[in-house]
Scaffold this motif. Structure first.
Motif, PDB file in Angstrom:
ATOM      1  N   VAL A  73      -4.132   4.112  -5.421  1.00 43.60           N
ATOM      2  CA  VAL A  73      -4.094   4.292  -4.103  1.00 43.60           C
ATOM      3  C   VAL A  73      -5.645   3.927  -3.781  1.00 43.60           C
ATOM      4  CG1 VAL A  73      -4.414   5.556  -2.124  1.00 43.60           C
ATOM      5  CG2 VAL A  73      -2.473   5.930  -3.675  1.00 43.60           C
ATOM      6  N   MET A  74      -6.926   4.434  -4.427  1.00 46.61           N
ATOM      7  CA  MET A  74      -8.151   4.096  -4.256  1.00 46.61           C
ATOM      8  C   MET A  74      -8.429   2.465  -4.538  1.00 46.61           C
ATOM      9  SD  MET A  74      -9.459   6.719  -3.134  1.00 46.61           S
ATOM     10  CE  MET A  74      -8.065   7.299  -2.716  1.00 46.61           C
ATOM     11  N   ASN A  75      -7.710   2.069  -5.487  1.00 43.83           N
ATOM     12  CA  ASN A  75      -7.675   0.586  -5.891  1.00 43.83           C
ATOM     13  C   ASN A  75      -7.022  -0.359  -4.662  1.00 43.83           C
ATOM     14  OD1 ASN A  75      -9.195   0.679  -8.562  1.00 43.83           O
ATOM     15  ND2 ASN A  75      -7.219   1.030  -9.364  1.00 43.83           N
ATOM     16  N   SER A  76      -6.113   0.166  -4.374  1.00 46.72           N
ATOM     17  CA  SER A  76      -5.118  -0.394  -3.212  1.00 46.72           C
ATOM     18  C   SER A  76      -6.202  -0.437  -2.060  1.00 46.72           C
ATOM     19  CB  SER A  76      -3.959   0.132  -2.908  1.00 46.72           C
ATOM     20  OG  SER A  76      -3.160  -0.358  -1.764  1.00 46.72           O
ATOM     21  N   ALA A  99     -16.379   4.057  -4.439  1.00 48.99           N
ATOM     22  CA  ALA A  99     -16.221   2.713  -4.015  1.00 48.99           C
ATOM     23  C   ALA A  99     -15.371   2.655  -2.813  1.00 48.99           C
ATOM     24  CB  ALA A  99     -15.581   1.830  -5.206  1.00 48.99           C
ATOM     25  N   CYS A 100     -14.114   3.316  -2.843  1.00 48.72           N
ATOM     26  CA  CYS A 100     -13.417   3.171  -1.704  1.00 48.72           C
ATOM     27  C   CYS A 100     -13.978   3.693  -0.293  1.00 48.72           C
ATOM     28  CB  CYS A 100     -12.074   4.179  -2.032  1.00 48.72           C
ATOM     29  SG  CYS A 100     -10.917   4.238  -0.640  1.00 48.72           S
ATOM     30  N   VAL A 101     -14.646   4.837  -0.538  1.00 49.90           N
ATOM     31  CA  VAL A 101     -15.302   5.476   0.892  1.00 49.90           C
ATOM     32  C   VAL A 101     -16.304   4.198   1.270  1.00 49.90           C
ATOM     33  CG1 VAL A 101     -17.000   6.765   1.812  1.00 49.90           C
ATOM     34  CG2 VAL A 101     -15.242   7.907   0.206  1.00 49.90           C
ATOM     35  N   ILE A 102     -17.145   3.668   0.444  1.00 48.49           N
ATOM     36  CA  ILE A 102     -17.981   2.515   1.051  1.00 48.49           C
ATOM     37  C   ILE A 102     -17.402   1.349   1.536  1.00 48.49           C
ATOM     38  CG2 ILE A 102     -19.621   0.598  -0.078  1.00 48.49           C
ATOM     39  CD1 ILE A 102     -20.825   2.888  -1.935  1.00 48.49           C
ATOM     40  N   PHE A 156       0.896  -1.142   0.091  1.00 49.05           N
ATOM     41  CA  PHE A 156       0.117   0.024   0.219  1.00 49.05           C
ATOM     42  C   PHE A 156       1.009   1.313  -0.043  1.00 49.05           C
ATOM     43  CE2 PHE A 156      -2.372   3.373   2.176  1.00 49.05           C
ATOM     44  CZ  PHE A 156      -3.164   3.527   1.523  1.00 49.05           C
ATOM     45  N   VAL A 157       1.884   1.243   0.894  1.00 45.13           N
ATOM     46  CA  VAL A 157       2.606   2.621   0.815  1.00 45.13           C
ATOM     47  C   VAL A 157       3.527   2.749  -0.347  1.00 45.13           C
ATOM     48  CG1 VAL A 157       4.778   3.476   2.064  1.00 45.13           C
ATOM     49  CG2 VAL A 157       2.783   2.473   3.484  1.00 45.13           C
ATOM     50  N   ALA A 213     -17.272  -3.512  -2.800  1.00 42.10           N
ATOM     51  CA  ALA A 213     -16.529  -2.456  -3.333  1.00 42.10           C
ATOM     52  C   ALA A 213     -16.117  -2.940  -4.721  1.00 42.10           C
ATOM     53  CB  ALA A 213     -15.400  -2.153  -2.460  1.00 42.10           C
ATOM     54  N   LEU A 214     -15.586  -4.169  -4.759  1.00 43.58           N
ATOM     55  CA  LEU A 214     -15.287  -4.525  -6.265  1.00 43.58           C
ATOM     56  C   LEU A 214     -16.239  -4.311  -7.166  1.00 43.58           C
ATOM     57  CD1 LEU A 214     -12.743  -7.495  -4.983  1.00 43.58           C
ATOM     58  CD2 LEU A 214     -12.285  -5.234  -6.149  1.00 43.58           C
TER      59      LEU A 214
END
Length: 424
Positions: free
Chosen positions: A232-235, A375-378, A63-64, A402-403
């Motif tokens: 980042v959102m995908n991650s 999608a990331c927030v959810i 992630f980082v 989310a996916l």
């Protein structure tokens, strides 16, 4: 006579194309196999708590690394082949420098997470080393690998990006043993060698003519920032569950979830190959105003991916018990529901085909980013709501939702773009 010559040329191109894809599948398949083999080895050698600690650090490092490489890996894939020969080397050098600079604050913040996480407190020194080398190594290796793909060396790029590090770690751990210090050392050596090798090969692939007219620092950052945010959102969608399990629950649950997620995500191996292969072609066609050709490529690969997604989901549903038994009895007993739910989520990733790379390569990344943020927030909200109460089962449900949402919105966006272009 001309017809016969054209037929021979067409058959020759088809054979060359089939050979190229066979080589790519072999390379990426070897990487996926090495990663799977390494996860099996760690799951069997280590108790779930220790395995969970390692998996948590790798997930956090992954992630980082997405943040610290600033979207420069995708920028290299998209832009290097389009730059003049004398600009390409300087573009890569500046990308690597920017990533190294970004790693300093990113890794520092990540170390705070390692320090205060329940999953890693008992083994902080080992966890800190593993996290650090993973974060820095992955960021630089991905930039170098995408550069190789931009230079039409997709197979070599895939080798450094997906196969070298897990295969080398697997060999080293198999030979040297299962002590935690030894395992972490094996990871550190493999990340270091993969980074040095990929960067060296990327530099060798570029023109060594004197540099002039280099792309500006500000211009690079303005271009790559939205690409970084998309990554980042995908991650977050794919890794936040692992990280939150490590911070809110236990290392043993991280281990169960991580294994199920990795098995489910194996279905995206072919998509990874296709995206790296057709990305530059989509960019070239769109830039040259060949809209019909661009949509034809995307449509053709999307149909193939949908069929493969259905086959893979069915195979996991039928064989899940045997698949999980390979990792150990505890994984077989506790991993069935998470694996099936996650496999359903990744079905939508594979079924969407190359729509994501289409958005990125055609300049629609800002629209793509907006849907990803939703999608990331959810995903994060569901994780925070469900993980404390339901643990692994809650995490897998949040990720699957989310996916589905991300790829459904991606499909709607693609249809809108295609409709607009068809009327122009």
């Amino acid at each position: 006579m001309k017809s016969a010559i054209a037929t021979d040329a067409s058959e020759s191109r088809m054979k060359a194309e089939l050979f190229r894809y066979a080589r790519l599948i072999l390379t990426k398949g070897s990487g996926a196999g090495a990663t799977l083999g390494l996860n099996i080895l760690l799951a069997r050698l280590l108790v779930p708590d220790l395995a969970g600690t390692l998996f948590f650090c790798i997930a956090l490092g992954t992630f980082v690394s997405l943040i610290s490489r600033l979207g420069l890996d995708v920028a290299c894939l998209k832009n290097i082949s389009a730059l003049r020969a004398e600009q390409q080397s300087s573009y890569l050098n500046r990308a690597l420098i920017l990533a190294l600079m970004a790693n300093v604050p990113a890794v520092a913040i990540g170390l705070l997470v390692v320090l205060f996480s329940e999953t890693t407190q008992a083994h902080f020194q080992h966890a800190a080393v593993l996290f650090g080398v993973a974060a820095v190594g992955l960021s630089l290796t991905n930039i170098a690998s995408e550069t190789l793909k931009a230079r039409h060396r997709t197979s070599e790029g895939l080798f450094w990006q997906t196969a070298c590090q897990p295969a080398l770690t697997l060999v080293l751990v198999s030979i040297l043993g299962n002590e935690l210090t030894t395992v972490v050392g094996c990871f550190a050596v493999s990340y270091l060698l993969a980074t040095l090798g990929s960067v060296a090969r990327a530099k060798m692939s570029l023109n060594s003519t004197p540099q002039s007219g280099a792309v500006g620092w500000k211009e690079m950052l303005l271009l790559c920032t939205p690409l970084m945010l998309i990554a980042v959102m995908n991650s977050i969608i794919e890794l936040s569950d692992t990280l939150l399990l490590g911070m809110l629950r236990s290392a043993a649950e991280v281990s169960i979830y991580y294994i199920c997620a990795k098995v489910a995500a194996l279905s995206t191996t072919l998509l990874f190959i296709i995206n790296g292969t057709i990305g530059p072609e989509i960019s070239r066609r769109w830039t040259s105003a060949d809209r019909a050709g661009t949509f034809a490529i995307v449509g053709r690969y999307s149909r193939v991916m949908l069929g493969l997604a259905a086959i893979i989901l069915l195979a996991i549903a039928v064989l899940h018990d045997y698949i999980l038994a390979v990792f150990g009895e505890q994984y077989r007993e506790q991993g069935m529901f998470p694996l099936l739910v996650l496999a359903s989520g990744y079905f939508f990733v594979l079924a969407a085909g190359p729509l994501g790379i289409f958005m990125t390569m055609t300049g629609h990344h800002r629209q793509y980013l907006n849907y990803n943020i939703a999608a990331c927030v959810i995903n994060v909200a569901l994780n925070l709501l469900l993980i404390p109460r339901y643990g692994v089962n809650g995490a897998c449900f949040a990720t699957a939702v989310a996916l589905f949402l991300k790829n459904f919105l991606l499909y709607i966006q693609f249809k809108k773009i295609k409709g607009v272009q068809s009327h122009d």
